[in-house]
Design a protein around this motif. Structure first.
Motif, PDB file in Angstrom:
ATOM      1  N   HIS A  37       0.825  -1.222   0.000  1.00 56.78           N
ATOM      2  CA  HIS A  37       0.000   0.000   0.000  1.00 56.78           C
ATOM      3  C   HIS A  37       0.860   1.275   0.000  1.00 56.78           C
ATOM      4  O   HIS A  37       0.722   2.143   0.857  1.00 56.78           O
ATOM      5  N   SER A  95       0.952   8.729  11.787  1.00 61.51           N
ATOM      6  CA  SER A  95       0.186   8.191  10.658  1.00 61.51           C
ATOM      7  C   SER A  95      -0.226   9.324   9.721  1.00 61.51           C
ATOM      8  O   SER A  95      -0.169  10.505  10.100  1.00 61.51           O
ATOM      9  N   GLY A  96      -0.664   8.933   8.534  1.00 60.55           N
ATOM     10  CA  GLY A  96      -1.067   9.932   7.546  1.00 60.55           C
ATOM     11  C   GLY A  96      -2.250  10.762   8.009  1.00 60.55           C
ATOM     12  O   GLY A  96      -2.277  11.991   7.838  1.00 60.55           O
ATOM     13  N   ALA A  97      -3.232  10.100   8.598  1.00 61.96           N
ATOM     14  CA  ALA A  97      -4.415  10.824   9.074  1.00 61.96           C
ATOM     15  C   ALA A  97      -4.001  11.849  10.132  1.00 61.96           C
ATOM     16  O   ALA A  97      -4.456  13.005  10.125  1.00 61.96           O
ATOM     17  N   ASN A 100      -2.393  14.881   8.551  1.00 60.62           N
ATOM     18  CA  ASN A 100      -3.382  15.804   7.981  1.00 60.62           C
ATOM     19  C   ASN A 100      -4.190  16.504   9.067  1.00 60.62           C
ATOM     20  O   ASN A 100      -4.504  17.689   8.962  1.00 60.62           O
ATOM     21  N   PHE A 123      -8.858  11.550  -0.606  1.00 60.33           N
ATOM     22  CA  PHE A 123      -8.777  10.709   0.595  1.00 60.33           C
ATOM     23  C   PHE A 123      -7.676  11.277   1.481  1.00 60.33           C
ATOM     24  O   PHE A 123      -6.530  11.401   1.053  1.00 60.33           O
ATOM     25  N   HIS A 124      -8.038  11.635   2.717  1.00 59.31           N
ATOM     26  CA  HIS A 124      -7.046  12.239   3.606  1.00 59.31           C
ATOM     27  C   HIS A 124      -6.928  11.519   4.952  1.00 59.31           C
ATOM     28  O   HIS A 124      -6.199  11.978   5.823  1.00 59.31           O
ATOM     29  N   GLY A 125      -7.647  10.409   5.129  1.00 65.70           N
ATOM     30  CA  GLY A 125      -7.511   9.662   6.374  1.00 65.70           C
ATOM     31  C   GLY A 125      -8.830   9.512   7.099  1.00 65.70           C
ATOM     32  O   GLY A 125      -9.872   9.967   6.622  1.00 65.70           O
ATOM     33  N   GLU A 177      -4.212  16.483  -2.626  1.00 68.59           N
ATOM     34  CA  GLU A 177      -3.177  15.503  -2.973  1.00 68.59           C
ATOM     35  C   GLU A 177      -2.549  15.907  -4.308  1.00 68.59           C
ATOM     36  O   GLU A 177      -3.267  16.308  -5.222  1.00 68.59           O
ATOM     37  N   ASP A 210      -1.128  17.336   0.689  1.00 66.51           N
ATOM     38  CA  ASP A 210      -1.152  15.975   1.238  1.00 66.51           C
ATOM     39  C   ASP A 210      -0.235  15.102   0.383  1.00 66.51           C
ATOM     40  O   ASP A 210      -0.561  14.728  -0.737  1.00 66.51           O
ATOM     41  N   VAL A 212       1.037  12.207   1.608  1.00 64.05           N
ATOM     42  CA  VAL A 212       1.092  10.940   2.345  1.00 64.05           C
ATOM     43  C   VAL A 212       1.351   9.766   1.403  1.00 64.05           C
ATOM     44  O   VAL A 212       2.182   8.897   1.685  1.00 64.05           O
ATOM     45  N   GLN A 213       0.662   9.748   0.259  1.00 62.46           N
ATOM     46  CA  GLN A 213       0.851   8.637  -0.680  1.00 62.46           C
ATOM     47  C   GLN A 213       1.749   9.039  -1.856  1.00 62.46           C
ATOM     48  O   GLN A 213       2.561   8.252  -2.328  1.00 62.46           O
ATOM     49  N   LYS A 239       3.332   7.385   4.506  1.00 59.04           N
ATOM     50  CA  LYS A 239       3.591   6.025   4.001  1.00 59.04           C
ATOM     51  C   LYS A 239       5.057   5.646   3.767  1.00 59.04           C
ATOM     52  O   LYS A 239       5.593   4.794   4.439  1.00 59.04           O
TER      53      LYS A 239
HETATM   54  C1  LIG Z   1      -3.383  10.706   0.422  1.00 59.25           C
HETATM   55  C2  LIG Z   1      -3.568  10.050   1.748  1.00 59.25           C
HETATM   56  N1  LIG Z   1      -3.696  10.812   2.847  1.00 59.25           N
HETATM   57  C3  LIG Z   1      -3.855  10.266   4.062  1.00 59.25           C
HETATM   58  C4  LIG Z   1      -3.916   8.899   4.230  1.00 59.25           C
HETATM   59  C5  LIG Z   1      -4.109   8.316   5.609  1.00 59.25           C
HETATM   60  O1  LIG Z   1      -2.951   7.720   6.042  1.00 59.25           O
HETATM   61  P1  LIG Z   1      -2.979   6.679   7.288  1.00 59.25           P
HETATM   62  O2  LIG Z   1      -3.688   5.463   6.811  1.00 59.25           O
HETATM   63  O3  LIG Z   1      -1.533   6.467   7.598  1.00 59.25           O
HETATM   64  O4  LIG Z   1      -3.697   7.360   8.397  1.00 59.25           O
HETATM   65  C6  LIG Z   1      -3.792   8.066   3.112  1.00 59.25           C
HETATM   66  C7  LIG Z   1      -3.859   6.594   3.254  1.00 59.25           C
HETATM   67  O5  LIG Z   1      -4.097   5.848   2.337  1.00 59.25           O
HETATM   68  C8  LIG Z   1      -3.628   8.660   1.840  1.00 59.25           C
HETATM   69  O6  LIG Z   1      -3.523   7.905   0.733  1.00 59.25           O
END
Ligand SMILES: Cc1ncc(COP(=O)(O)O)c(C=O)c1O
Length: 386
Positions: A37, A95-97, A100, A123-125, A177, A210, A212-213, A239
């Motif tokens: 992932h 974590s990503g969430a 954010n 998608f931000h968490g 994103e 964002d 994260v990904q 990630k």
């Molecule tokens: C763009 C983006 N932001 C935030 C998240 C959330 O990350 P986490 O699952 O580490 O909380 C994700 C997870 O897939 C993501 O793709």
């Protein structure tokens, strides 16, 4: 006690991993084009990463943020160097969430405002604010519902301008994103990101990237938002940052000043997490993995574009998506069970490739061969049924 059943899972137990490969408990080898992932940035169990974590573990795994933690500063320095954002400030979390959540909260503290602009298919968490700016009602619990979020169509500069013209003075942040991941690999237009920058400057809002990904070198640049040639005020990361060790963070532009206790965390920035994150940056630099992502990503794009049954190949670096028609819905499953290759999906008909940035060209070639074989089998089966 049973596990709380929130994931549809494949009946596979992974017990070992190395580079771009994983092995199950029956000794079967799989090519990981999914990167667990988008998490595996430098390759599974990279020896330098293992060594750094082991050495840190023997010295000290954790002490709280109430004392000096020099390895955090080392990480900040290295991150500044590789990302080119040397004057930014690093806040570490898990974590990503959470990254954010902290970015949005900080934007609100900084501006004294409440409204946030987010985009369709984002998608931000899954924590409260992060899920409120996520465009999927299924993830939003009643308690997360808020009137503070304005959803606009992704890549629609006209709609963005109209929104700022109406409510610009109330907007704390725009969160976007650079390449939408869960939404299906949709690349943000450079002109769109530039417009976000201009409007945030004009109205005093905070531009949150964002990453994260799509960050941490996956796109071939450190942050995919950098393709637009403008800086965001806050970048969120997770990630790829720890190559599987849970670590995340935000970097904050110098004009946003910290205040004690506005942000905080128990585990964020612990010694072990920093050791893992430093090892990742060292390998990205030493093994020139961003260059590899560009090179192998380009090979994959060119090869995918030659396969007539798939369409709309989109990507930057090793963040790749393409559409498959109805008759190929089983492709991901067949790649996994027949070819022993993990890939990702996005609803309704997108295949996502998010491999390690160290993916070798010969592994990419094997993937293309396997993909063609499975497409041919599915196409034949469809023709036989017609
Ligand atoms: C763009 C983006 N932001 C935030 C998240 C959330 O990350 P986490 O699952 O580490 O909380 C994700 C997870 O897939 C993501 O793709």
């Amino acid at each position: 006690m049973n596990l709380f059943d929130v994931y549809p899972i494949n009946e596979i137990t992974i017990v070992k991993a190395k580079g771009s490969y994983v092995w199950d408990d029956k000794g079967e080898q799989y090519l990981d084009m999914y990167g667990g992932h988008a998490v595996i940035s430098i390759g599974h169990t990279h020896p330098h990463w293992v060594k750094r974590i082991e050495e840190q573990l023997e010295k000290l795994a954790f002490y709280s943020n109430s004392v000096r933690i020099p390895i955090q500063q080392q990480l900040a320095q290295k991150l500044g160097k590789l990302s080119g954002k040397e004057d930014y400030q690093l806040f570490l979390c898990n974590s990503g969430a959470e990254a954010n959540e902290n970015a949005l909260k900080l934007a609100s503290f900084h501006t004294g405002r409440k409204k946030v602009v987010a985009f369709t298919k984002s998608f931000h968490g899954r924590t409260s604010l992060a899920v409120a700016v996520t465009d999927n009602k299924n993830y939003v619990a009643p308690v997360n519902e808020t009137d503070n979020v304005i959803f606009l169509p992704f890549n629609d500069t006209k709609a963005l301008k109209a929104c700022f013209a109406g409510e610009g003075k109330e907007i704390a942040a725009v969160i976007v994103e650079g390449i939408q991941g869960v939404g299906g690999i949709n690349v943000a237009d450079e002109s769109f990101l530039k417009a976000i920058r201009t409007l945030c400057d004009e109205y005093g809002a905070v531009y949150i990237a964002d990453s994260v990904q799509c960050g941490y070198g996956r796109s071939g640049k450190f942050f995919s938002h950098d393709f637009a040639g403008v800086n965001a005020d806050i970048y969120t990361m997770a990630k790829g940052m720890g190559n599987g060790f849970p670590v995340a963070g935000i970097i904050v532009a110098p004009h946003i000043k910290p205040k004690h206790f506005q942000l905080g965390t128990t585990f964020g920035g612990n010694h072990l997490a920093c050791a893992a994150a430093l090892a990742v940056l060292e390998i990205i630099e030493e093994e020139k993995l961003m260059g590899n992502a560009v090179m192998v990503g380009k090979y994959l794009r060119d090869a995918l574009e030659e396969i007539p049954q798939i369409s709309n190949v989109r990507r930057r670096g090793l963040m790749i998506g393409f559409d498959v028609p109805e008759e190929l819905t089983d492709l991901t499953r067949n790649l996994l069970w027949n070819q022993k290759i993990f890939t990702g999906e996005a609803k309704p008909n997108v295949i996502r490739l998010l491999p390690s940035l160290a993916l070798k060209k010969r592994d990419a070639e094997d993937f293309i061969e396997a993909l063609k074989e499975e497409i041919a089998l599915l196409t034949e089966a469809e023709a036989a049924n017609a």
